[in-house]
Write an enzyme that holds these catalytic residues in place. Structure first.
Site, PDB file in Angstrom:
ATOM      1  N   PRO A  42       0.776  -1.248   0.000  1.00 28.59           N
ATOM      2  CA  PRO A  42       0.000   0.000   0.000  1.00 28.59           C
ATOM      3  C   PRO A  42       0.806   1.296   0.000  1.00 28.59           C
ATOM      4  CG  PRO A  42      -0.864  -1.550   1.625  1.00 28.59           C
ATOM      5  CD  PRO A  42       0.465  -2.092   1.167  1.00 28.59           C
ATOM      6  N   LYS A  97       3.971   6.740 -13.113  1.00 26.90           N
ATOM      7  CA  LYS A  97       2.699   6.319 -12.519  1.00 26.90           C
ATOM      8  C   LYS A  97       2.043   7.473 -11.755  1.00 26.90           C
ATOM      9  CE  LYS A  97      -0.587   3.593 -11.077  1.00 26.90           C
ATOM     10  NZ  LYS A  97      -0.371   2.532 -10.073  1.00 26.90           N
TER      11      LYS A  97
END
Length: 239
Positions: free
Chosen positions: A16, A121
């Site tokens: 995460p 990204k």
């Protein structure tokens, strides 16, 4: 974790946050302390590009190779093996891990040296997050002024395709097809994930003195949606 890291040629991680990747690599039962020399680490998490550069620099000290390989495509892409990977690292190292990535995705882009996969990204998700709000505001205005949103989305898509900014409009167009089902769709790019990535983009932007006025405003909007209980919903719920 130590047991999983031993006696393998490749390690693929998907975690995460930056802190989780840091712990995976550096803890006593982590990868650096327990994986075999020569192990290739492909981290598909969306984390700080500055941290990814640090990890790539540390890996050779343990005779390992770290590449940042963040992925895009969501649950659907993972299920279908059609993920997209943005890779930061050396050409020769990419070619060694390419078969591993090709087992999970169809599109592999070499973005440059360490950290550039994460840069690509984050920048891309920033564009998506901010553009979704603009696309939704424009389509909502059109609807309130009297045009059918589905018809407008077809027109808007046709125009925007010419200038290469079609993704949010396509997304809203799909969202409109089955609105009642779409508002409960949880396998796309979730609101909480958009919020996380925009916050991370702001964090690294501050370190390089980049202007982020629209990102800051967009982040507040996604934070509000999350507080309203929409965190797991696809970000098309903005519309």
């Amino acid at each position: 974790m130590a047991k999983a890291a031993k006696d393998v040629d490749f390690i693929v991680s998907a975690l995460p946050a930056t802190a989780h990747v840091d712990a995976m690599l550096k803890s006593d039962d982590g990868v650096f302390a327990n994986a075999n020399e020569g192990t290739f680490i492909c981290d598909t998490s969306t984390i700080s590009p500055l941290a990814s550069k640090e990890f790539a620099a540390l890996a050779p000290k343990h005779n390992m190779i770290f590449l940042d390989t963040p992925m895009s495509g969501g649950v659907t892409g993972a299920d279908n093996g059609t993920l997209t990977f943005m890779v930061g690292g050396d050409d020769e190292h990419l070619e060694i891990v390419r078969p591993v990535l090709e087992g999970m995705g169809k599109n592999i882009f070499h973005c440059g040296g360490p950290g550039t996969g994460e840069i690509a990204k984050l920048a891309n998700n920033l564009i998506l997050g901010v553009s979704m709000i603009a696309a939704s505001e424009g389509m909502a205005l059109g609807e309130k002024l009297g045009i059918d949103p589905k018809s407008f989305s077809l027109f808007s898509l046709s125009v925007l395709l010419e200038i290469g900014v079609s993704i949010p409009t396509i997304h809203v167009q799909v969202f409109l097809k089955e609105y009642q089902q779409a508002v409960n769709y949880e396998n796309g790019f979730g609101v909480s994930l958009v919020k996380k990535d925009l916050a991370l983009a702001l964090e690294v932007a501050e370190k390089v003195n980049a202007k982020t006025e629209f990102t800051e405003k967009s982040l507040e909007y996604y934070r509000t949606l999350e507080k309203q209980g929409h965190g797991t919903k696809d970000f098309g719920i903005v519309f």
